[in-house]
Design a protein around this motif. Structure first.
Motif, PDB file in Angstrom:
ATOM      1  N   ARG A 176       0.835  -1.214   0.000  1.00 32.45           N
ATOM      2  CA  ARG A 176       0.000   0.000   0.000  1.00 32.45           C
ATOM      3  C   ARG A 176       0.862   1.254   0.000  1.00 32.45           C
ATOM      4  O   ARG A 176       0.840   2.051   0.941  1.00 32.45           O
ATOM      5  N   VAL A 177       1.636   1.416  -1.067  1.00 32.73           N
ATOM      6  CA  VAL A 177       2.465   2.616  -1.193  1.00 32.73           C
ATOM      7  C   VAL A 177       2.152   3.326  -2.505  1.00 32.73           C
ATOM      8  O   VAL A 177       1.810   2.703  -3.508  1.00 32.73           O
ATOM      9  N   ASP A 178       2.273   4.643  -2.493  1.00 39.55           N
ATOM     10  CA  ASP A 178       2.075   5.491  -3.667  1.00 39.55           C
ATOM     11  C   ASP A 178       3.294   6.383  -3.845  1.00 39.55           C
ATOM     12  O   ASP A 178       3.841   6.886  -2.873  1.00 39.55           O
ATOM     13  N   ARG A 179       3.815   6.612  -5.053  1.00 47.36           N
ATOM     14  CA  ARG A 179       3.328   6.081  -6.293  1.00 47.36           C
ATOM     15  C   ARG A 179       4.142   4.884  -6.748  1.00 47.36           C
ATOM     16  O   ARG A 179       3.632   3.929  -7.298  1.00 47.36           O
ATOM     17  N   SER A 180       5.465   4.931  -6.500  1.00 46.06           N
ATOM     18  CA  SER A 180       6.363   3.874  -6.954  1.00 46.06           C
ATOM     19  C   SER A 180       6.673   2.912  -5.812  1.00 46.06           C
ATOM     20  O   SER A 180       6.753   3.314  -4.645  1.00 46.06           O
ATOM     21  N   GLY A 181       6.905   1.644  -6.164  1.00 48.53           N
ATOM     22  CA  GLY A 181       7.313   0.669  -5.164  1.00 48.53           C
ATOM     23  C   GLY A 181       8.780   0.817  -4.814  1.00 48.53           C
ATOM     24  O   GLY A 181       9.137   1.343  -3.758  1.00 48.53           O
ATOM     25  N   ILE A 182       9.659   0.366  -5.702  1.00 45.52           N
ATOM     26  CA  ILE A 182      11.106   0.546  -5.587  1.00 45.52           C
ATOM     27  C   ILE A 182      11.564   1.245  -6.850  1.00 45.52           C
ATOM     28  O   ILE A 182      11.343   0.740  -7.949  1.00 45.52           O
ATOM     29  N   ALA A 183      12.205   2.402  -6.708  1.00 49.01           N
ATOM     30  CA  ALA A 183      12.541   3.197  -7.894  1.00 49.01           C
ATOM     31  C   ALA A 183      13.898   3.847  -7.748  1.00 49.01           C
ATOM     32  O   ALA A 183      14.297   4.243  -6.645  1.00 49.01           O
ATOM     33  N   GLY A 184      14.603   3.952  -8.873  1.00 54.62           N
ATOM     34  CA  GLY A 184      15.869   4.661  -8.925  1.00 54.62           C
ATOM     35  C   GLY A 184      15.729   5.980  -9.657  1.00 54.62           C
ATOM     36  O   GLY A 184      14.947   6.095 -10.606  1.00 54.62           O
ATOM     37  N   ILE A 185      16.477   6.981  -9.217  1.00 54.87           N
ATOM     38  CA  ILE A 185      16.477   8.308  -9.830  1.00 54.87           C
ATOM     39  C   ILE A 185      17.927   8.683 -10.147  1.00 54.87           C
ATOM     40  O   ILE A 185      18.817   8.500  -9.313  1.00 54.87           O
ATOM     41  N   SER A 186      18.160   9.198 -11.335  1.00 58.31           N
ATOM     42  CA  SER A 186      19.494   9.670 -11.711  1.00 58.31           C
ATOM     43  C   SER A 186      19.351  10.827 -12.681  1.00 58.31           C
ATOM     44  O   SER A 186      18.411  10.870 -13.476  1.00 58.31           O
ATOM     45  N   ASP A 187      20.296  11.779 -12.617  1.00 58.36           N
ATOM     46  CA  ASP A 187      20.261  12.901 -13.558  1.00 58.36           C
ATOM     47  C   ASP A 187      21.440  12.855 -14.535  1.00 58.36           C
ATOM     48  O   ASP A 187      21.728  13.840 -15.205  1.00 58.36           O
ATOM     49  N   ARG A 188      22.104  11.694 -14.635  1.00 56.29           N
ATOM     50  CA  ARG A 188      23.236  11.540 -15.567  1.00 56.29           C
ATOM     51  C   ARG A 188      22.950  10.344 -16.461  1.00 56.29           C
ATOM     52  O   ARG A 188      23.571   9.285 -16.350  1.00 56.29           O
ATOM     53  N   VAL A 189      22.001  10.514 -17.381  1.00 55.45           N
ATOM     54  CA  VAL A 189      21.521   9.370 -18.150  1.00 55.45           C
ATOM     55  C   VAL A 189      21.595   9.570 -19.664  1.00 55.45           C
ATOM     56  O   VAL A 189      21.226   8.669 -20.416  1.00 55.45           O
ATOM     57  N   SER A 190      22.063  10.708 -20.127  1.00 59.00           N
ATOM     58  CA  SER A 190      22.131  10.922 -21.568  1.00 59.00           C
ATOM     59  C   SER A 190      23.429  10.338 -22.120  1.00 59.00           C
ATOM     60  O   SER A 190      24.374  10.034 -21.381  1.00 59.00           O
TER      61      SER A 190
END
Length: 517
Positions: A204-218
């Motif tokens: 019962r979690v919103d919005r993502s369950g397990i998620a990664g975030i990065s700003d160096r992806v290009s």
């Protein structure tokens, strides 16, 4: 008679300086106790009868490598826990539980962005805790946050055996939910190295369950996290996406169970997928009961990614289908397309709407030796090519088995009706969609070339053991037995369906001689 085990001399295992430093860390290490009912922040915290009371006392304490923080069972706090000090390799800072009774629980209750945070720290382990972050109204909220910002490489993080539930995040943003690992930094390129998220329960979690975030992806700004492992986690009743690593190279997503993703979030959601990654290995997972048809697949290989592998997974009863492979038009900023996806030895049963969807600029994909079951009265698009700023090319379907008790259709997009696609016969304008030695049973409409010459036999589903083990997340103490039983069931089912024993792989990362272009 077996030879006795012999320890190697320490000098053969570690350089002298490293060994000496580790011994110093162990000698200095301290254990601190925290008890929300009987503790006292004026105490020194170094024994159970001298425990601290508040998490604020922990947050402000100058923890050292090798230190342990033990939270007393049955304790409850309505404040966040923040670890912002680093351990060392071989001497991590460890936060866990002590005593008999319910897990120590941290109820952030909307008073903080996260319930538990590992903030700009190396070599930290968090285990055995319960975390919630509920409130009357949705807002950006997280259960457990691992954050690194403007600090280069962050190493040695372990998030294991935690119970994260009732996180009232906002479904308008993907960057909140159960467990997030976030590596960002415009001044200093930042990534994780050796990050493991294992054996956690998320419910019962919103919005993502397990998620990664990065700003160096290009392609021009590529600094991916490495040695990321997401394994043996259970996720149920997820507002949006289940498991989504981003900005990784060689990530392993193995034996996770994701149920009822896409339960509340608007827009496009899927069970287990990745984006902006290289060499992701997604194996032995179960994804089921994804609720939306905007995407809505159990699995997805998404844009700006190379060489994603789906191996030995079980997808069933997902509203949107089994596997989406997709990408908009490549550009020099943030997307090189989707290249080299491999889906092999997977089983799909009673997935709805679109079993395989090729959307947009997908190339060099191989879909091989999968077994697909379509139930009675189901009418699905077995393989559909759709456009997303372009069309797929060079995709091969080989030696798959399509067992259809209902109806399966094949073709390309000829319009849309909400989340659904209208299709026509043939895969044009997608190019070089090739079929070789696939087996077709039951009712098929507009069969591919390799099926057109076959005598298609009628099909009625054969009774088999599809009773996958189930877990009640309201009973977290039963989880260790369940997760082992589930793995064994998966291995037996896959062997039965595929006719060959399961041989799991190890992930690989891009070598120094390969470039991302």
């Amino acid at each position: 008679m077996p030879k006795p085990f012999r320890l190697l001399a320490p000098a053969l295992l570690f350089p002298a300086a490293s060994m000496a430093a580790a011994l110093v860390d162990v000698a200095r290490a301290e254990t601190y106790y925290v008890d929300s009912r009987m503790g006292d922040d004026r105490a020194d915290g170094t024994a159970g009868d001298r425990a601290w009371r508040s998490l604020a006392r922990v947050n402000g304490w100058p923890l050292q490598p090798g230190d342990r923080v033990l939270l007393t069972a049955g304790s409850v706090w309505q404040e966040p826990l923040t670890i912002a000090r680093s351990g060392k390799a071989g001497s991590p800072i460890i936060v866990g539980a002590t005593g008999a009774g319910p897990r120590p629980r941290i109820d952030a209750g909307g008073v903080a962005e996260y319930a538990i945070g590992v903030i700009d720290a190396d070599h930290v382990t968090i285990s055995g805790l319960e975390a919630t972050n509920d409130a009357p109204s949705p807002a950006p909220r997280i259960g457990i946050l691992v954050r690194a910002e403007n600090r280069g490489v962050t190493r040695g993080i372990r998030i294991s055996d935690n119970y994260v539930h009732d996180v009232r995040g906002t479904n308008d943003r993907k960057d909140n939910g159960g467990i997030l690992f976030r590596a960002t930094g415009r001044q200093v390129a930042t990534r994780f190295d050796d990050l493991a998220i294992e054996r956690n329960i998320l419910w019962r979690v919103d919005r993502s369950g397990i998620a990664g975030i990065s700003d160096r992806v290009s392609s021009l700004d590529w600094f991916p996290s490495r040695k990321v492992v997401i394994r043996d986690n259970y996720l149920d009743d997820i507002g949006g996406d289940g498991i989504v690593p981003r900005g990784t190279d060689g990530a392993l997503i193995e034996h996770n169970i994701v149920l009822a993703a896409g339960s509340r979030a608007p827009g496009y959601n899927a069970g287990i997928w990745q984006w902006s990654t290289d060499n992701s290995l997604i194996q032995l997972n179960e994804a089921a009961h994804t609720r939306t048809r905007y995407d809505g697949q159990g699995f997805d290989s998404d844009f700006n990614s190379r060489r994603t592998t789906f191996l030995y997974n079980y997808s069933h009863d997902n509203a949107g289908g089994f596997l989406l492979i997709c990408s908009p038009r490549p550009n020099d900023k943030d997307n090189l397309g989707n290249r080299g996806t491999l889906a092999r030895f997977n089983v799909s049963r009673n997935d709805g709407t679109r079993i395989f969807q090729l959307s947009g600029n997908v190339s060099d994909a191989r879909i091989e030796r999968n077994v697909i079951h379509v139930g009675p009265a189901m009418d699905v698009q077995m393989i559909v090519a759709t456009q997303w700023e372009g069309w797929a090319r060079k995709v091969r379907f080989a030696r798959n088995v399509f067992r259809v008790a209902g109806t399966a259709r094949y073709g390309s997009e000829n319009g849309r009706s909400g989340p659904d696609y209208l299709i026509r016969a043939g895969f044009a304008p997608a190019e070089s969609i090739r079929f070789r030695r696939n087996s077709y049973f039951g009712s098929h409409v507009d069969l591919p070339d390799d099926g057109a010459g076959q005598t298609i036999q009628p099909y009625q589903e054969i009774a088999s053991d599809w009773d996958v083990p189930r877990f009640d997340p309201a009973q977290p103490d039963t989880f260790p037995e369940f997760i082992d039983r589930h793995r064994n069931w998966m291995l037996a089912m896959l062997k039965r369906e595929l006719g060959t024993p399961v041989r799991l792989r190890q992930p690989r990362a891009t070598s120094t001689f390969e470039t991302r272009r």
